[in-house]
Design a protein around this motif. Structure first.
Motif, mmCIF file in Angstrom:
data_model
loop_
_atom_site.group_PDB
_atom_site.id
_atom_site.type_symbol
_atom_site.label_atom_id
_atom_site.label_comp_id
_atom_site.label_asym_id
_atom_site.label_seq_id
_atom_site.Cartn_x
_atom_site.Cartn_y
_atom_site.Cartn_z
ATOM 1 N N MET A 158 -25.127 -20.514 7.689
ATOM 2 C CA MET A 158 -24.118 -20.630 6.564
ATOM 3 C C MET A 158 -24.607 -21.540 5.236
ATOM 4 O O MET A 158 -24.635 -21.285 4.005
ATOM 5 C CB MET A 158 -22.740 -20.900 7.128
ATOM 6 C CG MET A 158 -21.561 -20.588 5.645
ATOM 7 S SD MET A 158 -21.579 -18.973 4.888
ATOM 8 C CE MET A 158 -20.707 -18.165 5.921
ATOM 9 N N TYR A 172 -20.857 -13.375 6.034
ATOM 10 C CA TYR A 172 -20.966 -14.162 7.239
ATOM 11 C C TYR A 172 -22.686 -14.017 7.606
ATOM 12 O O TYR A 172 -22.858 -12.700 7.943
ATOM 13 C CB TYR A 172 -20.204 -13.845 8.467
ATOM 14 C CG TYR A 172 -20.018 -14.615 9.490
ATOM 15 C CD1 TYR A 172 -19.903 -16.192 9.413
ATOM 16 C CD2 TYR A 172 -20.292 -14.247 10.593
ATOM 17 C CE1 TYR A 172 -19.925 -17.037 10.467
ATOM 18 C CE2 TYR A 172 -20.145 -15.013 11.699
ATOM 19 C CZ TYR A 172 -20.037 -16.312 11.556
ATOM 20 O OH TYR A 172 -19.894 -17.124 12.839
ATOM 21 N N VAL A 180 -16.396 -12.364 4.804
ATOM 22 C CA VAL A 180 -16.529 -13.732 5.535
ATOM 23 C C VAL A 180 -15.041 -13.952 5.867
ATOM 24 O O VAL A 180 -14.276 -14.488 5.070
ATOM 25 C CB VAL A 180 -17.077 -14.794 4.574
ATOM 26 C CG1 VAL A 180 -16.038 -14.992 3.332
ATOM 27 C CG2 VAL A 180 -17.377 -16.109 5.117
ATOM 28 N N TYR A 182 -14.590 -16.438 8.335
ATOM 29 C CA TYR A 182 -14.762 -17.831 8.911
ATOM 30 C C TYR A 182 -14.674 -18.872 7.760
ATOM 31 O O TYR A 182 -15.280 -18.489 6.766
ATOM 32 C CB TYR A 182 -15.956 -17.941 9.640
ATOM 33 C CG TYR A 182 -15.926 -19.428 10.711
ATOM 34 C CD1 TYR A 182 -15.312 -19.297 11.698
ATOM 35 C CD2 TYR A 182 -16.657 -20.340 10.233
ATOM 36 C CE1 TYR A 182 -15.382 -20.402 12.481
ATOM 37 C CE2 TYR A 182 -16.402 -21.484 10.985
ATOM 38 C CZ TYR A 182 -15.982 -21.588 12.249
ATOM 39 O OH TYR A 182 -15.735 -22.566 12.999
ATOM 40 N N PHE A 184 -15.737 -21.733 5.475
ATOM 41 C CA PHE A 184 -17.248 -21.997 4.944
ATOM 42 C C PHE A 184 -17.449 -22.844 3.952
ATOM 43 O O PHE A 184 -18.435 -23.231 3.697
ATOM 44 C CB PHE A 184 -18.042 -20.509 4.552
ATOM 45 C CG PHE A 184 -17.386 -19.962 3.240
ATOM 46 C CD1 PHE A 184 -17.711 -20.421 2.166
ATOM 47 C CD2 PHE A 184 -16.081 -19.182 3.244
ATOM 48 C CE1 PHE A 184 -17.083 -20.015 0.862
ATOM 49 C CE2 PHE A 184 -15.767 -18.610 2.035
ATOM 50 C CZ PHE A 184 -15.939 -18.952 0.881
#
Length: 668
Positions: A158, A172, A180, A182, A184
């Protein structure tokens, strides 16, 4: 360097923000604290949060609307110029009004020196441990230690998707072509620092060190604020770094019985654990070395809680009323529902909500702790304003970044226990965290100071959440809530140890030493494993100057979807920041992606002997490139052979690595 300038501007901007909007937060200090140790970490946390979000929004605009290939260039120029202009303008206006008063940030010089030494030791400890697990050698090899490398694969990928690519709209990398799910933003910050000239390990480690040091500064200042003693501050970092637990004592007992304790302790190179996944290092300092963004999330959470502790201070000022009457007053008196500072509550709520995509667990943990404080505080409407604004900002981000909600809150009793019961949960908590959490329940009953008891109750709420709710497919990630609770409870245990040390008579100091051993012995041995199972000889290596990484970075963009072998983790291909159709499945699965479907498609393409199958599937899935790697001859089942012939018929060979092992085909 530009990267260092960026961090300095973030800190200065954060201080101006505090100085302009929260001056009372410093003036209300009546305990003689050196508020410099509060102002510095809060300035870094809030300033970095504000500047980095502005940077992201501008980079997103420049890339998606203005079609700028390297959007971080104009975005950084604008952010740095604007932040510098705002700082200069603010102080110019204050000078014009002849109002440059800055609160006395150092009130006790003797205490200041002691605290400076303490924080210097903490800084050295954090810096050494952080660089021990992730570092670059002189020849350009990046090394990730055995205890941390697994999560570094998606994190570094990332990071590189921002420093080497233009990942806007953000995807992602281990599940490209989608959204995405998650958090980040810490990786975006790191990617920008690398883009501005810092080497990868420096770009990742420097903000990690500042965030962890900043949280520990706030944690120790919390302890001083509650117990008015440097002795209460002193043990807090050790309690944070070295967890309590029973694994070491059980291990010692077993090997004393077998008469091989010394050799067993010396030869062991894995985390001790007698509960599920405990040997992963799931409950010790390794979590913070692995999940770097957690420390930054904790810093922001602690900063917000610090400002709301003023509400609890005032509510607990009435020491005459008995407990039940005092509690009733917190709900029936006019002050219980009147506003105190709604603007401050709104701004803090926005800041807390803005940390959602830095670390969502820390935001939820902070809201749970604040909820506990609100039950016993006056000015509940301020708490409500904070909660609503934080949730609204969080939901807004979620709708922007996630196509389908990744947060499906469901009741899930027992965490990872097979047959949970209330007694079983308490036993389990005792095993993994020793007396840190279970003992805190006892302290909540025994301690007399009302404010401390309320905070213990509040700090325990994330533990309750961890054992009753699930937000992701992998409930194991709830361990962060238990870690958050343990981190804040270290504040209370620091005060308890200090109180025992002051009781010279009656065995107080002996009890303090025994309690300290129970609190940190297990964590000290865990730290020994961190030392021996990392370093150059105990790490995975990737060449930062790899021709594979360079070619992929220079010739592919974030719009290209790449089918790569799904056994890649900490590898030169993900190191380029490209969007892989599916990387190692666990990373994407635990974040909420449907990995089974893509795994089946990936296997079908790599095992296909008919070129028409490859052609049809790549077109259907929007795959632009296929990577073939000679190091893998079969699929993950170990039996089905991988076939290159069909891929060669459909795709055009556009790259072959210097060692002839990796080949890239353009398809579609």
């Amino acid at each position: 360097m530009l990267a260092i300038l960026y961090l300095i501007l973030a800190c200065v901007t954060g201080f101006v923000f505090l100085h302009a909007l929260f001056p009372k937060a410093f003036l209300e200090n009546t305990s003689g604290q050196n508020m410099i140790w509060v102002a510095a970490p809060v300035s870094f946390g809030f300033g970095t949060l504000l500047l980095t979000w502005l940077l992201y929004i501008l980079a997103y605009f420049f890339h998606t609307t203005m079609k700028v290939a390297k959007p971080l260039v104009p975005a950084n120029i604008v952010v740095m110029l604007v932040s510098a202009a705002v700082v200069c303008l603010y102080f110019f206006l204050r000078m014009k009004k002849k109002d440059l008063r800055i609160p006395a940030l150092v009130q006790d010089k003797k205490l200041f020196i002691r605290e400076a030494v303490l924080y210097g030791v903490v800084l050295i400890f954090v810096a050494v441990s952080v660089f021990h697990v992730f570092f670059a050698t002189k020849d350009g090899t990046i090394c990730a230690g055995y205890t941390v490398f697994s999560d570094y694969a998606p994190h570094v990928s990332m990071i590189r998707s921002f420093s080497r690519q233009a990942n806007f709209p953000t995807q992602y990398p281990f599940f490209g072509g989608s959204d995405v799910k998650y958090h980040f933003m810490f990786q975006f910050l790191t990617g920008n620092l690398e883009f501005l000239g810092l080497r990868l390990d420096l770009a990742y480690n420097l903000p990690s060190i500042l965030a962890l040091l900043g949280f520990l500064m706030l944690a120790t200042q919390f302890s001083y604020r509650l117990f008015t003693s440097f002795a209460a501050e002193l043990p807090v970092p050790a309690l944070f770094f070295f967890r309590s637990g029973t694994a070491l004592f059980q291990f010692v007992f077993e090997h004393l019985r077998d008469h091989d304790l010394a050799s067993a302790l010396r030869q062991n190179e894995t985390f001790l654990g007698y509960t599920e996944n405990e040997n992963w290092g799931l409950w010790n300092y390794n979590v913070y070395l692995n999940q770097r963004h957690l420390a930054f999330g904790l810093l922001v959470a602690a900063a917000v809680i610090w400002f709301f502790l003023f509400y609890l201070d005032k509510s607990c000022a009435d020491n005459q009323a008995k407990h039940l009457q005092w509690f009733a007053d917190r709900w029936t008196m006019k002050s219980a529902w009147s506003f105190e500072d709604p603007l401050r509550a709104l701004l803090l709520g926005i800041l807390l909500g803005s940390a959602t995509f830095w670390n969502g667990a820390a935001v939820i943990g902070a809201l749970l702790i604040l909820c506990g404080m609100a039950v016993f505080s006056d000015h509940k409407l301020d708490y409500l304003i904070l909660a609503i604004s934080a949730v609204c900002v969080s939901v807004l981000q979620t709708h922007v970044f996630i196509k389908e909600s990744a947060f499906k809150a469901t009741f899930y009793w027992g965490f990872i226990l097979d047959e949970p019961s209330l007694f079983g949960v308490l036993v389990y908590l005792g095993q993994i965290m020793g007396i840190t959490i279970v003992g805190a329940v006892v302290l909540q009953i025994l301690l007399q100071k009302r404010q401390v008891r309320i905070l213990i109750f509040s700090f325990l709420l994330p533990v309750v959440f961890a054992f009753t709710m699930s937000l992701t497919p992998d409930v194991t990630v709830n361990q962060k809530y238990i870690m958050i609770a343990a981190a804040f409870l270290s504040i209370i245990w620091g005060g308890v140890l200090a109180a025992l040390w002051k009781k010279k008579a009656g065995g107080g100091r002996a009890c303090m030493v025994l309690l300290l051993v129970l609190l940190i012995a297990n964590g000290l041995y865990d730290f020994r494993i961190i030392l021996v199972d990392n370093g150059f000889d105990h790490s995975y290596h990737v060449d930062l100057n790899s021709d594979v990484t360079a070619w992929l970075s220079e010739n592919l963009t974030s719009d290209d979807l790449v089918l790569a072998p799904n056994n890649y983790t900490f590898h030169e291909v993900p190191m380029s920041g490209i969007m892989m159709y599916q990387g190692w499945a666990y990373y994407a699965w635990s974040a909420g992606y449907d990995t089974e479907y893509r795994a089946a498609i990936s296997d079908a393409i790599y095992s296909a002997t008919d070129s028409h199958v490859v052609d049809a599937l790549t077109k259907k899935e929007g795959i632009d490139y296929i990577i073939y790697d000679d190091s893998g001859k079969t699929l993950n089942d170990g039996e089905t052979p991988i076939c290159e012939d069909a891929i060669m018929e459909v795709g055009k060979l556009v790259y072959t690595s210097k060692d002839l092992c990796i080949r890239v085909y353009k398809v579609g």
